[in-house]
Write a protein that holds these residues in place. Structure first.
Motif, mmCIF file in Angstrom:
data_model
loop_
_atom_site.group_PDB
_atom_site.id
_atom_site.type_symbol
_atom_site.label_atom_id
_atom_site.label_comp_id
_atom_site.label_asym_id
_atom_site.label_seq_id
_atom_site.Cartn_x
_atom_site.Cartn_y
_atom_site.Cartn_z
ATOM 1 N N SER A 57 0.813 -1.174 -0.068
ATOM 2 C CA SER A 57 -0.023 0.202 -0.068
ATOM 3 C C SER A 57 0.973 1.264 0.042
ATOM 4 O O SER A 57 0.365 2.391 -0.477
ATOM 5 N N GLU A 58 2.028 1.124 0.549
ATOM 6 C CA GLU A 58 3.038 2.330 0.694
ATOM 7 C C GLU A 58 3.375 2.817 -0.635
ATOM 8 O O GLU A 58 3.982 3.908 -1.029
ATOM 9 N N LEU A 59 3.499 1.771 -1.488
ATOM 10 C CA LEU A 59 3.915 1.830 -3.044
ATOM 11 C C LEU A 59 2.656 2.253 -3.956
ATOM 12 O O LEU A 59 2.648 3.259 -4.601
ATOM 13 N N ASP A 60 1.921 1.387 -3.841
ATOM 14 C CA ASP A 60 0.562 1.502 -5.018
ATOM 15 C C ASP A 60 0.029 2.599 -4.672
ATOM 16 O O ASP A 60 -0.807 3.065 -5.460
ATOM 17 N N SER A 61 -0.485 2.958 -3.526
ATOM 18 C CA SER A 61 -1.206 4.268 -2.943
ATOM 19 C C SER A 61 -0.605 5.515 -3.892
ATOM 20 O O SER A 61 -1.162 6.349 -3.819
ATOM 21 N N ARG A 62 0.641 5.523 -3.892
ATOM 22 C CA ARG A 62 1.127 6.665 -4.692
ATOM 23 C C ARG A 62 1.462 6.646 -6.061
ATOM 24 O O ARG A 62 1.844 7.521 -6.556
ATOM 25 N N LEU A 63 0.935 5.409 -6.467
ATOM 26 C CA LEU A 63 1.123 5.274 -8.069
ATOM 27 C C LEU A 63 -0.341 5.677 -8.620
ATOM 28 O O LEU A 63 -1.346 5.204 -8.119
ATOM 29 N N ASP A 64 -0.425 6.388 -9.633
ATOM 30 C CA ASP A 64 -1.744 6.692 -10.340
ATOM 31 C C ASP A 64 -2.116 5.326 -10.941
ATOM 32 O O ASP A 64 -1.488 4.610 -11.573
ATOM 33 N N GLY A 65 -3.344 4.958 -10.453
ATOM 34 C CA GLY A 65 -4.022 3.717 -10.998
ATOM 35 C C GLY A 65 -3.590 2.703 -9.896
ATOM 36 O O GLY A 65 -4.165 1.269 -10.210
ATOM 37 N N GLY A 66 -2.907 2.939 -9.160
ATOM 38 C CA GLY A 66 -2.636 1.763 -8.140
ATOM 39 C C GLY A 66 -1.631 0.793 -8.343
ATOM 40 O O GLY A 66 -1.679 -0.474 -7.748
ATOM 41 N N GLY A 67 -0.880 1.111 -9.520
ATOM 42 C CA GLY A 67 0.144 -0.021 -9.927
ATOM 43 C C GLY A 67 0.758 0.464 -11.228
ATOM 44 O O GLY A 67 0.577 1.620 -11.813
ATOM 45 N N LEU A 68 1.368 -0.457 -11.915
ATOM 46 C CA LEU A 68 2.309 -0.236 -13.201
ATOM 47 C C LEU A 68 0.999 -0.411 -14.263
ATOM 48 O O LEU A 68 0.449 -1.582 -14.238
ATOM 49 N N ASP A 69 0.996 0.577 -15.166
ATOM 50 C CA ASP A 69 0.074 0.228 -16.172
ATOM 51 C C ASP A 69 0.273 -0.971 -17.075
ATOM 52 O O ASP A 69 1.491 -0.850 -17.616
ATOM 53 N N GLY A 70 -0.346 -1.746 -17.295
ATOM 54 C CA GLY A 70 -0.102 -3.000 -18.110
ATOM 55 C C GLY A 70 -0.255 -2.721 -19.672
ATOM 56 O O GLY A 70 -0.057 -3.814 -20.283
ATOM 57 N N ALA A 71 -0.542 -1.552 -20.129
ATOM 58 C CA ALA A 71 -0.334 -1.398 -21.485
ATOM 59 C C ALA A 71 0.525 -0.083 -21.769
ATOM 60 O O ALA A 71 -0.145 0.850 -22.570
ATOM 61 N N ALA A 72 1.559 -0.083 -21.180
ATOM 62 C CA ALA A 72 2.285 1.370 -21.154
ATOM 63 C C ALA A 72 4.098 1.107 -21.319
ATOM 64 O O ALA A 72 4.449 -0.151 -20.777
ATOM 65 N N LEU A 73 4.621 2.045 -21.352
ATOM 66 C CA LEU A 73 6.084 2.030 -21.407
ATOM 67 C C LEU A 73 6.463 2.440 -20.030
ATOM 68 O O LEU A 73 6.152 3.599 -19.357
ATOM 69 N N HIS A 74 7.440 1.707 -19.173
ATOM 70 C CA HIS A 74 7.902 1.934 -18.057
ATOM 71 C C HIS A 74 9.594 2.196 -17.984
ATOM 72 O O HIS A 74 10.193 1.111 -18.546
ATOM 73 N N GLU A 75 10.060 2.979 -17.428
ATOM 74 C CA GLU A 75 11.612 2.970 -17.647
ATOM 75 C C GLU A 75 12.381 2.690 -16.514
ATOM 76 O O GLU A 75 11.716 3.258 -15.195
ATOM 77 N N VAL A 76 13.608 2.318 -16.512
ATOM 78 C CA VAL A 76 14.317 1.786 -15.203
ATOM 79 C C VAL A 76 15.767 2.294 -15.547
ATOM 80 O O VAL A 76 16.405 2.153 -16.641
ATOM 81 N N ALA A 77 16.445 2.964 -14.358
ATOM 82 C CA ALA A 77 17.931 3.072 -14.625
ATOM 83 C C ALA A 77 18.356 2.676 -13.183
ATOM 84 O O ALA A 77 17.819 2.921 -12.193
ATOM 85 N N PRO A 113 6.493 12.356 -7.756
ATOM 86 C CA PRO A 113 7.686 11.482 -7.614
ATOM 87 C C PRO A 113 7.737 11.145 -5.997
ATOM 88 O O PRO A 113 7.318 11.811 -5.028
ATOM 89 N N PHE A 114 8.643 9.983 -5.736
ATOM 90 C CA PHE A 114 8.581 9.534 -4.352
ATOM 91 C C PHE A 114 9.731 8.504 -4.277
ATOM 92 O O PHE A 114 10.436 8.133 -5.279
ATOM 93 N N SER A 115 10.480 8.599 -2.902
ATOM 94 C CA SER A 115 11.205 7.411 -2.925
ATOM 95 C C SER A 115 11.172 6.733 -1.630
ATOM 96 O O SER A 115 10.562 7.094 -0.584
ATOM 97 N N LEU A 116 11.315 5.331 -1.702
ATOM 98 C CA LEU A 116 11.266 4.568 -0.545
ATOM 99 C C LEU A 116 12.200 3.603 -0.339
ATOM 100 O O LEU A 116 13.064 3.055 -1.451
ATOM 101 N N GLU A 117 12.635 3.039 0.973
ATOM 102 C CA GLU A 117 13.483 1.930 0.962
ATOM 103 C C GLU A 117 12.756 0.811 1.211
ATOM 104 O O GLU A 117 11.888 0.653 1.992
ATOM 105 N N LEU A 118 13.005 -0.338 0.552
ATOM 106 C CA LEU A 118 12.358 -1.727 0.281
ATOM 107 C C LEU A 118 13.398 -2.786 0.262
ATOM 108 O O LEU A 118 14.695 -2.736 -0.078
#
Length: 258
Positions: A39-59, A223-228
Protein backbone atom coordinates in the motif's frame (compact mmCIF):
# COMPACT_ATOMS: atom_id res chain seq x y z
CA UNK A 1 -23.55 -5.85 -68.71
CA UNK A 2 -24.25 -6.09 -65.02
CA UNK A 3 -21.39 -4.45 -63.08
CA UNK A 4 -19.46 -6.67 -60.75
CA UNK A 5 -19.90 -5.94 -57.08
CA UNK A 6 -17.81 -7.16 -54.19
CA UNK A 7 -19.31 -7.15 -50.76
CA UNK A 8 -18.96 -9.18 -47.60
CA UNK A 9 -21.87 -11.42 -46.71
CA UNK A 10 -23.68 -10.58 -43.52
CA UNK A 11 -22.25 -13.59 -41.75
CA UNK A 12 -18.74 -12.43 -42.65
CA UNK A 13 -19.37 -8.93 -41.31
CA UNK A 14 -20.68 -10.38 -38.07
CA UNK A 15 -17.61 -12.59 -37.74
CA UNK A 16 -15.29 -9.61 -38.27
CA UNK A 17 -17.18 -7.56 -35.68
CA UNK A 18 -17.01 -10.42 -33.19
CA UNK A 19 -13.27 -10.82 -33.79
CA UNK A 20 -12.67 -7.11 -33.25
CA UNK A 21 -14.67 -7.20 -30.02
CA UNK A 22 -12.70 -10.23 -28.84
CA UNK A 23 -9.36 -8.50 -29.54
CA UNK A 24 -10.54 -5.34 -27.81
CA UNK A 25 -11.71 -7.29 -24.76
CA UNK A 26 -8.41 -9.17 -24.63
CA UNK A 27 -6.43 -5.91 -24.60
CA UNK A 28 -8.65 -4.44 -21.89
CA UNK A 29 -8.24 -7.57 -19.79
CA UNK A 30 -4.44 -7.23 -19.92
CA UNK A 31 -4.29 -3.48 -19.59
CA UNK A 32 -5.18 -2.89 -15.90
CA UNK A 33 -2.43 -1.95 -13.50
CA UNK A 34 -0.19 -4.56 -11.91
CA UNK A 35 -0.01 -3.69 -8.23
CA UNK A 36 3.12 -4.19 -6.16
CA UNK A 37 1.02 -5.47 -3.25
CA UNK A 38 2.42 -2.75 -0.97
CA UNK A 39 0.00 0.00 0.00
CA UNK A 40 2.92 2.36 0.72
CA UNK A 41 3.91 1.99 -2.94
CA UNK A 42 0.64 1.36 -4.78
CA UNK A 43 -1.19 4.23 -3.09
CA UNK A 44 1.32 6.67 -4.58
CA UNK A 45 0.97 5.34 -8.12
CA UNK A 46 -1.68 6.63 -10.48
CA UNK A 47 -4.02 3.69 -11.02
CA UNK A 48 -2.69 1.77 -8.02
CA UNK A 49 0.16 0.05 -9.86
CA UNK A 50 2.06 -0.24 -13.14
CA UNK A 51 -0.06 0.34 -16.23
CA UNK A 52 -0.19 -2.98 -18.08
CA UNK A 53 -0.33 -1.29 -21.49
CA UNK A 54 2.44 1.29 -21.22
CA UNK A 55 6.16 2.03 -21.31
CA UNK A 56 8.04 2.07 -17.99
CA UNK A 57 11.70 3.05 -17.73
CA UNK A 58 14.30 1.96 -15.19
CA UNK A 59 17.88 3.10 -14.56
CA UNK A 60 20.48 2.23 -11.95
CA UNK A 61 21.22 4.92 -9.36
CA UNK A 62 24.92 4.83 -10.32
CA UNK A 63 27.14 3.09 -12.85
CA UNK A 64 28.36 0.58 -10.24
CA UNK A 65 27.86 -3.14 -10.79
CA UNK A 66 25.81 -3.46 -7.60
CA UNK A 67 23.29 -0.81 -8.63
CA UNK A 68 23.19 -2.26 -12.14
CA UNK A 69 22.35 -5.67 -10.65
CA UNK A 70 19.65 -4.16 -8.42
CA UNK A 71 18.00 -2.39 -11.36
CA UNK A 72 18.13 -5.57 -13.44
CA UNK A 73 16.50 -7.65 -10.70
CA UNK A 74 13.88 -4.95 -10.08
CA UNK A 75 12.91 -5.27 -13.74
CA UNK A 76 13.06 -9.06 -13.67
CA UNK A 77 10.77 -9.20 -10.64
CA UNK A 78 8.16 -7.05 -12.38
CA UNK A 79 8.46 -9.11 -15.57
CA UNK A 80 8.04 -12.33 -13.58
CA UNK A 81 4.80 -11.05 -12.06
CA UNK A 82 3.44 -9.98 -15.45
CA UNK A 83 4.31 -13.46 -16.74
CA UNK A 84 2.56 -15.11 -13.81
CA UNK A 85 -0.50 -12.92 -14.17
CA UNK A 86 -1.05 -13.67 -17.86
CA UNK A 87 0.63 -17.13 -18.08
CA UNK A 88 2.66 -15.87 -21.02
CA UNK A 89 6.35 -15.48 -21.90
CA UNK A 90 8.66 -12.49 -21.43
CA UNK A 91 10.98 -11.29 -24.20
CA UNK A 92 14.28 -9.71 -23.11
CA UNK A 93 16.08 -7.81 -25.92
CA UNK A 94 19.67 -6.55 -25.51
CA UNK A 95 22.95 -5.96 -27.33
CA UNK A 96 25.32 -7.59 -24.84
CA UNK A 97 24.32 -10.81 -23.16
CA UNK A 98 25.55 -10.28 -19.60
CA UNK A 99 22.50 -11.52 -17.70
CA UNK A 100 23.03 -14.04 -14.89
CA UNK A 101 20.26 -16.62 -15.32
CA UNK A 102 20.36 -18.05 -11.75
CA UNK A 103 19.79 -14.55 -10.31
CA UNK A 104 16.80 -14.00 -12.61
CA UNK A 105 15.37 -17.34 -11.52
CA UNK A 106 15.76 -16.37 -7.87
CA UNK A 107 13.30 -13.50 -8.41
CA UNK A 108 10.80 -15.70 -10.27
CA UNK A 109 11.90 -15.30 -13.89
CA UNK A 110 12.99 -18.81 -14.74
CA UNK A 111 14.00 -20.17 -18.16
CA UNK A 112 10.48 -21.43 -18.85
CA UNK A 113 9.15 -17.85 -18.80
CA UNK A 114 11.86 -16.12 -20.78
CA UNK A 115 13.04 -15.63 -24.36
CA UNK A 116 16.16 -13.68 -25.34
CA UNK A 117 16.80 -11.58 -28.43
CA UNK A 118 20.31 -10.22 -29.03
CA UNK A 119 20.89 -7.40 -31.51
CA UNK A 120 23.99 -5.52 -32.68
CA UNK A 121 22.98 -2.00 -31.63
CA UNK A 122 20.36 -0.03 -29.70
CA UNK A 123 18.29 0.85 -32.77
CA UNK A 124 17.88 -2.85 -33.53
CA UNK A 125 16.90 -3.59 -29.93
CA UNK A 126 14.22 -0.88 -30.11
CA UNK A 127 12.94 -2.27 -33.42
CA UNK A 128 12.75 -5.81 -32.00
CA UNK A 129 10.95 -4.52 -28.92
CA UNK A 130 8.37 -2.62 -30.98
CA UNK A 131 7.68 -5.64 -33.20
CA UNK A 132 7.35 -7.86 -30.14
CA UNK A 133 4.88 -5.45 -28.56
CA UNK A 134 2.73 -5.26 -31.67
CA UNK A 135 2.61 -9.06 -31.86
CA UNK A 136 0.55 -8.96 -28.67
CA UNK A 137 1.35 -12.52 -27.54
CA UNK A 138 3.86 -11.75 -24.76
CA UNK A 139 3.38 -11.07 -21.05
CA UNK A 140 5.75 -8.12 -21.35
CA UNK A 141 8.84 -6.95 -23.21
CA UNK A 142 12.15 -5.92 -21.62
CA UNK A 143 14.63 -3.89 -23.68
CA UNK A 144 18.13 -2.77 -22.63
CA UNK A 145 19.56 0.31 -24.34
CA UNK A 146 22.02 3.09 -23.62
CA UNK A 147 20.00 5.65 -25.53
CA UNK A 148 16.47 6.17 -26.82
CA UNK A 149 15.15 9.55 -27.95
CA UNK A 150 11.63 10.91 -27.49
CA UNK A 151 10.52 9.59 -30.89
CA UNK A 152 11.67 6.05 -30.06
CA UNK A 153 9.99 6.05 -26.66
CA UNK A 154 6.79 7.46 -28.14
CA UNK A 155 6.72 4.60 -30.66
CA UNK A 156 7.16 2.09 -27.84
CA UNK A 157 4.43 3.75 -25.76
CA UNK A 158 2.01 3.67 -28.71
CA UNK A 159 2.84 0.03 -29.47
CA UNK A 160 2.31 -0.94 -25.82
CA UNK A 161 -1.00 0.91 -25.70
CA UNK A 162 -2.24 -0.61 -28.96
CA UNK A 163 -1.34 -4.18 -28.03
CA UNK A 164 -2.12 -4.08 -24.32
CA UNK A 165 1.42 -5.32 -23.59
CA UNK A 166 3.76 -3.52 -21.15
CA UNK A 167 7.39 -2.74 -21.90
CA UNK A 168 10.18 -2.23 -19.36
CA UNK A 169 12.97 -0.17 -20.89
CA UNK A 170 16.25 -0.46 -19.02
CA UNK A 171 18.46 2.54 -19.74
CA UNK A 172 22.02 1.41 -19.06
CA UNK A 173 24.52 4.03 -17.87
CA UNK A 174 26.34 5.77 -20.71
CA UNK A 175 28.80 7.40 -18.29
CA UNK A 176 29.48 7.50 -14.57
CA UNK A 177 28.50 11.15 -14.28
CA UNK A 178 25.18 11.37 -16.16
CA UNK A 179 21.97 9.57 -15.22
CA UNK A 180 20.25 8.10 -18.31
CA UNK A 181 16.89 9.38 -17.05
CA UNK A 182 18.03 12.91 -17.86
CA UNK A 183 16.98 12.26 -21.45
CA UNK A 184 13.37 13.21 -22.39
CA UNK A 185 10.94 10.33 -22.72
CA UNK A 186 7.30 9.44 -23.37
CA UNK A 187 7.35 6.79 -20.61
CA UNK A 188 4.46 6.48 -18.20
CA UNK A 189 6.80 5.96 -15.22
CA UNK A 190 10.56 6.37 -14.71
CA UNK A 191 12.38 4.56 -11.88
CA UNK A 192 15.88 4.80 -10.38
CA UNK A 193 17.11 1.80 -8.35
CA UNK A 194 20.13 1.57 -6.07
CA UNK A 195 21.56 -0.69 -3.38
CA UNK A 196 21.43 0.06 0.36
CA UNK A 197 23.12 -1.78 3.26
CA UNK A 198 21.28 -4.93 4.34
CA UNK A 199 19.77 -5.07 7.80
CA UNK A 200 21.84 -6.85 10.43
CA UNK A 201 20.50 -10.31 11.31
CA UNK A 202 20.27 -11.85 14.75
CA UNK A 203 22.14 -14.90 13.41
CA UNK A 204 25.24 -15.04 11.19
CA UNK A 205 24.39 -14.84 7.51
CA UNK A 206 23.51 -12.55 4.65
CA UNK A 207 20.29 -10.61 5.02
CA UNK A 208 17.79 -9.84 2.30
CA UNK A 209 19.03 -7.03 0.11
CA UNK A 210 17.75 -3.48 0.57
CA UNK A 211 17.09 -1.17 -2.36
CA UNK A 212 16.46 2.51 -2.79
CA UNK A 213 13.39 2.58 -5.06
CA UNK A 214 12.83 6.06 -6.47
CA UNK A 215 10.01 6.99 -8.82
CA UNK A 216 11.58 9.92 -10.63
CA UNK A 217 8.54 10.76 -12.73
CA UNK A 218 5.03 9.52 -13.37
CA UNK A 219 2.15 10.85 -15.40
CA UNK A 220 -0.68 12.18 -13.24
CA UNK A 221 1.28 11.67 -10.03
CA UNK A 222 4.13 12.84 -7.86
CA UNK A 223 7.66 11.43 -7.53
CA UNK A 224 8.69 9.62 -4.35
CA UNK A 225 11.40 7.44 -2.86
CA UNK A 226 11.19 4.38 -0.59
CA UNK A 227 13.59 1.94 1.04
CA UNK A 228 12.40 -1.60 0.28
CA UNK A 229 13.63 -5.14 0.61
CA UNK A 230 14.74 -6.76 -2.65
CA UNK A 231 12.53 -9.13 -4.66
CA UNK A 232 11.77 -12.55 -3.24
CA UNK A 233 11.44 -15.70 -5.39
CA UNK A 234 8.07 -14.55 -6.73
CA UNK A 235 9.36 -11.14 -7.78
CA UNK A 236 7.73 -9.27 -4.90
CA UNK A 237 9.18 -6.43 -2.86
CA UNK A 238 8.65 -5.92 0.87
CA UNK A 239 8.93 -3.23 3.49
CA UNK A 240 12.01 -3.56 5.72
CA UNK A 241 11.16 -5.27 8.97
CA UNK A 242 12.80 -4.47 12.30
CA UNK A 243 15.36 -7.14 13.14
CA UNK A 244 13.72 -8.02 16.41
CA UNK A 245 10.39 -8.66 14.72
CA UNK A 246 11.63 -10.93 11.95
CA UNK A 247 10.13 -14.39 11.93
CA UNK A 248 11.67 -17.41 10.17
CA UNK A 249 9.77 -17.71 6.87
CA UNK A 250 10.19 -19.32 3.48
CA UNK A 251 10.79 -17.06 0.49
CA UNK A 252 7.67 -16.32 -1.48
CA UNK A 253 5.22 -16.76 1.38
CA UNK A 254 2.58 -14.30 2.58
CA UNK A 255 5.09 -12.69 4.92
CA UNK A 256 6.25 -10.75 1.89
CA UNK A 257 4.03 -8.47 -0.17
CA UNK A 258 1.27 -10.49 -1.81
Amino acid sequence: MTPLRSELPRTGSADVAALRAQISTSHLARGPALSFGLSELDSRLDGGGLDGAALHEVAAATATLTDDAAATLFIAGIAARFAGKHHLTVLWALTKFDLYAPALEQVGLGPGKLLYAQARKDSEVLAVAEDALRDGSLACVVAEVKGADRTATRRLQLAASDSGTPILLYRRHRSKEKCPLGQPSAAMTRWRIGCLPSARLTLPGVGRGHWSVELVRQRNGNPFSLELEACDDTGRLALPAATGHRAPVQAGTASFAA
